[in-house]
Design a protein around this motif. Structure first.
Motif, PDB file in Angstrom:
ATOM      1  N   THR A  89       0.853  -1.191   0.000  1.00 51.00           N
ATOM      2  CA  THR A  89       0.000   0.000   0.000  1.00 51.00           C
ATOM      3  C   THR A  89       0.886   1.236   0.000  1.00 51.00           C
ATOM      4  OG1 THR A  89      -1.798  -1.094   1.185  1.00 51.00           O
ATOM      5  CG2 THR A  89      -1.755   1.313   1.256  1.00 51.00           C
ATOM      6  N   ILE A  90       0.559   2.173  -0.855  1.00 47.36           N
ATOM      7  CA  ILE A  90       1.246   3.470  -0.865  1.00 47.36           C
ATOM      8  C   ILE A  90       0.335   4.486  -0.169  1.00 47.36           C
ATOM      9  CG2 ILE A  90       2.213   5.315  -2.293  1.00 47.36           C
ATOM     10  CD1 ILE A  90       2.685   3.197  -4.466  1.00 47.36           C
ATOM     11  N   VAL A  91       0.864   5.126   0.859  1.00 43.05           N
ATOM     12  CA  VAL A  91       0.098   6.126   1.622  1.00 43.05           C
ATOM     13  C   VAL A  91       0.626   7.509   1.259  1.00 43.05           C
ATOM     14  CG1 VAL A  91      -0.597   6.947   3.904  1.00 43.05           C
ATOM     15  CG2 VAL A  91      -0.294   4.487   3.487  1.00 43.05           C
ATOM     16  N   GLU A  92      -0.267   8.313   0.707  1.00 41.15           N
ATOM     17  CA  GLU A  92       0.102   9.669   0.284  1.00 41.15           C
ATOM     18  C   GLU A  92      -0.564  10.706   1.185  1.00 41.15           C
ATOM     19  OE1 GLU A  92       0.679   9.141  -4.543  1.00 41.15           O
ATOM     20  OE2 GLU A  92      -1.175  10.034  -3.758  1.00 41.15           O
ATOM     21  N   HIS A  93       0.151  11.801   1.427  1.00 46.07           N
ATOM     22  CA  HIS A  93      -0.397  12.938   2.178  1.00 46.07           C
ATOM     23  C   HIS A  93      -0.366  14.150   1.250  1.00 46.07           C
ATOM     24  CE1 HIS A  93      -0.202  10.582   5.858  1.00 46.07           C
ATOM     25  NE2 HIS A  93       1.041  10.265   5.549  1.00 46.07           N
ATOM     26  N   SER A  94      -1.541  14.639   0.901  1.00 39.03           N
ATOM     27  CA  SER A  94      -1.634  15.770  -0.023  1.00 39.03           C
ATOM     28  C   SER A  94      -2.299  16.949   0.662  1.00 39.03           C
ATOM     29  CB  SER A  94      -2.429  15.366  -1.265  1.00 39.03           C
ATOM     30  OG  SER A  94      -3.724  14.930  -0.902  1.00 39.03           O
ATOM     31  N   PRO A  95      -2.038  18.176   0.186  1.00 41.78           N
ATOM     32  CA  PRO A  95      -2.663  19.357   0.801  1.00 41.78           C
ATOM     33  C   PRO A  95      -4.176  19.309   0.688  1.00 41.78           C
ATOM     34  CG  PRO A  95      -1.510  19.933  -1.229  1.00 41.78           C
ATOM     35  CD  PRO A  95      -1.122  18.542  -0.910  1.00 41.78           C
ATOM     36  N   LEU A  96      -4.843  19.775   1.732  1.00 40.58           N
ATOM     37  CA  LEU A  96      -6.294  19.661   1.828  1.00 40.58           C
ATOM     38  C   LEU A  96      -7.020  20.591   0.867  1.00 40.58           C
ATOM     39  CD1 LEU A  96      -8.267  17.973   3.474  1.00 40.58           C
ATOM     40  CD2 LEU A  96      -8.167  19.707   5.262  1.00 40.58           C
TER      41      LEU A  96
END
Length: 479
Positions: free
Chosen positions: A138-145
């Protein structure tokens, strides 16, 4: 610094207002008008949100590498640092904050806050790969809201604006900031600093407005998150609106914190700590320990010491370096504080202050006021006064002190004072509060700040804050 303003900062331009309505900016120490600024209407908010939306959806800011954002944030920090003295003076003139406090907290601390989050951005990790039970990984990404609506109060207008702007910028969000009508001039200095630093168009937009237009911003369809600091009553209304919209919200709200004095306290050290821990910014700080809990064995000594300290503080013009206690932020707020003092005179024993200083006939001054023999059920012990008013409550033993401290709808700050740091720390751990100090109190960069219960939702001043401005996405790689 205190000149009239006639435009809003939107999309890196000084945009003409949609109406002729203005705010009068008043010197809290004299009651005199010093400037005016335009008052934003719904059309101005629409323009600011549209600019932020374009910058987020079509600009490079959200897609930039974190280190690129960090570099611009560092330039922004330098531009703010160059204006630190003007920012401090501007804040003090508007809201009465003693210049010694505004220099440290609205100048130096505010710039440090932005620099801190520049460092967080520079070290931000990329997508994370995690093992998968059902597939390959699984790739977990954090992107701007997205677009953030930041609503800022008048008591620490620079620091509390940047406490939202800085983590939002680090995450890659764009921001529409609504400052309080009473403290507008400092926002122009921040906008000028952003322009000088090369913050891209639309990333930061300032629109001073009243509560009705602020409510319009909160519910605007172009906004993705709301970050608010202010009263608990206003926070509940914002939370209700955001709940209906399923819109993320951060709320830093009121407090009625307890300062617990133990029998073995160094009383002189405690008294020296009161201005910062219990009466900061003329009592206009949400985390002030305005309920002082003293053991019965030394109760009278504590009362005498606190009353003596209150009576010795220098009350005067906010711009004087000798001033310990400046004016309230507005005439209306002084009336509110005086209403609580009148109530306190019916509920408890007045031992210091209780009126207006006789030598100051201009401005919105209130004497530092101390009440003794206060019940924890008294109005002055239950409700947030937001002025230089302290209530001293007696307790039987440590368990009783903890019970009284926790018997409040709020849970933001507090402190425990003892010659035995370990003992004080053990008691601090039992207090239901988002933050608490031992032998002092001051929020620290890098450590989460925020409240529980009616004191709010979410945390600021820490690396964890950035995640509240991000959206998390899992990509399941099955084969």
């Amino acid at each position: 610094m205190t000149k009239d303003r006639n435009a809003f900062f939107i999309d890196n331009e000084w945009r003409k207002p949609s109406s002729t309505r203005t705010f009068d900016i008043i010197n809290a120490s004299t009651g005199e008008k010093i400037a005016s600024s335009p008052e934003a209407m719904e059309a101005d908010v629409d323009a600011a949100v549209a600019a932020a939306r374009r910058a987020f959806d079509g600009g490079k800011w959200a897609k930039a590498a974190p280190k690129e954002r960090a570099a611009i944030m560092t330039k922004f920090t330098n531009s703010i640092t160059a204006r630190a003295e003007d920012l401090a003076r501007t804040v003090s003139i508007q809201n009465g904050m003693p210049i010694s406090v505004s220099t440290a907290l609205e100048g130096q601390f505010a710039a440090g806050l932005l620099q801190y989050y520049a460092g967080v951005a520079a070290n931000m990790a990329g997508p994370e790969k995690r093992p998968s039970q059902m597939g390959r990984e699984t790739i977990v990404e954090h992107s701007p809201l997205g677009v953030v609506a930041a609503i800022v109060p008048w008591n620490f207008p620079v620091t509390l604006a940047l406490s939202k702007v800085a983590p939002a910028m680090a995450a890659g969000c764009t921001v529409v900031i609504k400052p309080s009508p009473g403290t507008v001039l400092d926002s122009y200095l921040l906008a000028e600093a952003a322009l000088e630093a090369g913050v891209p168009p639309g990333v930061l937009n300032w629109v001073p407005a009243d509560r009705d237009v602020g409510a319009y911003l909160v519910s605007h369809p172009g906004v993705d998150k709301v970050a608010f600091t202010g009263s608990t009553a206003a926070g509940r209304a914002i939370a209700q609106k955001c709940g209906a919209l399923l819109r993320p919200v951060t709320l830093e709200l009121g407090g009625k914190s307890a300062a617990i004095v133990l029998e073995d306290v160094d009383l002189d050290a405690f008294v020296q700590g009161i201005p910062m821990a219990c009466m900061l910014n003329n009592g206009q700080a949400c985390y002030n320990g305005t309920r002082i809990l003293a053991p019965k064995g030394i109760y009278n000594q504590v009362v005498d010491a606190v009353a003596g300290l209150a009576s010795s503080l220098v009350i005067g013009d906010a711009l004087s370096p000798e001033t310990h206690v400046g004016p309230m932020a507005s005439a209306a707020h002084r009336s509110r504080v005086e209403g609580y003092i009148a109530k306190g005179k019916q509920e408890a024993r007045l031992v210091a202050g209780g009126g207006r200083p006789k030598n100051l006939t201009q401005g919105w001054f209130v004497e530092p006021t101390v009440f003794a023999d206060v019940s924890n059920e008294a109005v002055i012990a239950r409700e947030e006064i937001f002025g230089p008013v302290l209530s001293i409550i007696s307790y039987e033993d440590e368990d009783d002190a903890v019970r009284i401290a926790n018997n409040s709808e709020y849970g933001l700050g507090g402190s425990v004072w003892s010659s035995d740091t370990a003992r004080a720390t053990d008691i601090a751990e039992r207090i239901v509060s988002g933050t608490i100090g031992v032998n002092g109190y001051m929020p620290s960069l890098g450590s989460p700040f925020g409240g529980v219960k009616s004191s709010g939702l979410g945390r600021e001043f820490a690396p964890e804050t950035v995640s509240s401005y991000q959206s998390t996405k899992s990509i399941y790689i099955m084969g």
